[in-house]
Scaffold this motif. Structure first.
Motif, short mmCIF file in Angstrom:
data_model
loop_
_atom_site.label_atom_id
_atom_site.label_comp_id
_atom_site.label_asym_id
_atom_site.label_seq_id
_atom_site.Cartn_x
_atom_site.Cartn_y
_atom_site.Cartn_z
N ALA A 20 -15.52 28.73 -0.97
CA ALA A 20 -16.32 27.67 0.15
C ALA A 20 -15.51 26.16 -0.10
N TYR A 21 -14.34 25.87 -0.83
CA TYR A 21 -13.69 24.68 -0.56
C TYR A 21 -12.43 24.46 0.46
N LEU A 22 -11.92 25.99 0.54
CA LEU A 22 -11.31 25.60 1.53
C LEU A 22 -11.72 26.16 3.12
N ALA A 23 -12.52 27.10 2.88
CA ALA A 23 -13.44 26.85 4.21
C ALA A 23 -14.29 25.84 4.71
N VAL A 24 -14.61 24.46 3.60
CA VAL A 24 -15.88 24.01 4.36
C VAL A 24 -14.50 22.57 5.17
N GLY A 25 -13.20 22.88 4.21
CA GLY A 25 -12.03 21.45 4.56
C GLY A 25 -11.17 21.90 5.41
N ILE A 26 -11.27 22.50 5.83
CA ILE A 26 -10.72 23.71 7.38
C ILE A 26 -11.38 23.23 8.19
N GLY A 81 -20.70 22.10 4.31
CA GLY A 81 -21.50 22.50 2.70
C GLY A 81 -22.68 23.20 2.59
N LEU A 82 -23.97 22.03 2.91
CA LEU A 82 -24.91 22.58 3.19
C LEU A 82 -25.34 23.90 4.44
N ALA A 138 -13.67 18.67 2.21
CA ALA A 138 -13.39 19.74 1.74
C ALA A 138 -14.76 18.96 0.32
N ILE A 139 -14.68 18.06 -0.44
CA ILE A 139 -15.45 17.03 -1.14
C ILE A 139 -16.71 17.42 -0.96
#
Length: 198
Positions: free
Chosen positions: A98-104, A181-182, A126-127
């Motif tokens: 999830a962290y990588l997905a939203v960052g990318i 993220g949402l 990502a944050i």
């Protein structure tokens, strides 16, 4: 209240290995980029090399890259405070994906919306994705968050969004990281039974 860190350094490493690894990568990349200009230039999220030379790694490397000490400190501190609860709730694999997905995703949006010569670094996309996941919980799964944590989340999101609109900030990464993220929230928590609450 889970956003208050009470663990020792050794306990933190044991309980939150993904967060610990991300923090270590932040520091190592910062140190190497401070010493090597070629390395520094290679990992920047620069739109022009992506578009002209297919250097697609630049959609990933900015997530781990900080050139200024305060930028490194702020993003790493945010990860240490707000990452652990989600690492516990989602599990290590789902959390890092999830962290990588939203960052990318934040970096891809930056590629398409920012000017061709735009360049950026930082884990902020990502944050903000983590903030977006918390926003989903706040809106759709409030039973998983205690009252004090709800207040903290609301304040952090509002302050984060307001601070986004300053010179030198990648607005696209912040806003679309939050949206990403949402959007991921329903997928990540589709089968979550609530065995852990924030």
């Amino acid at each position: 209240m889970f956003f208050v860190r009470t663990e020792s350094f050794k306990q933190f490493l044991k309980f939150y290995p993904v967060i610990s690894t991300l923090v270590a990568i932040h520091i190592i990349v910062f140190m190497i980029s401070s010493l090597s200009m070629p390395f520094r230039e290679l990992i920047v999220g620069s739109n022009l090399p992506i578009l002209l030379d297919q250097q697609y790694w630049r959609l990933v490397t900015p997530i781990f890259t900080h050139f200024e000490p305060m930028h490194l400190l702020f993003n790493t501190f945010s990860l240490i405070i707000f990452g652990p609860a989600l690492e516990v709730m989602l599990g290590r694999i789902k959390f890092i994906l999830a962290y990588l997905a939203v960052g990318i995703m934040a970096n891809v949006v930056t590629l398409f919306l920012a000017e061709m010569t735009y360049a950026h670094v930082g884990a902020s996309g990502a944050i903000f994705g983590l903030f977006g996941i918390y926003l989903f919980l706040l809106l759709m799964r409030p039973e998983l968050i205690d009252a004090n944590s709800r207040q903290i989340i609301i304040v952090i999101i509002i302050v984060g969004v307001l601070l986004t609109f300053r010179p030198g900030i990648n607005i696209y990464a912040h806003i679309f990281g939050l949206i990403g993220g949402l959007a991921l929230g329903p997928i990540l928590f589709a089968r979550y039974k609530g065995h852990f609450r924030i």
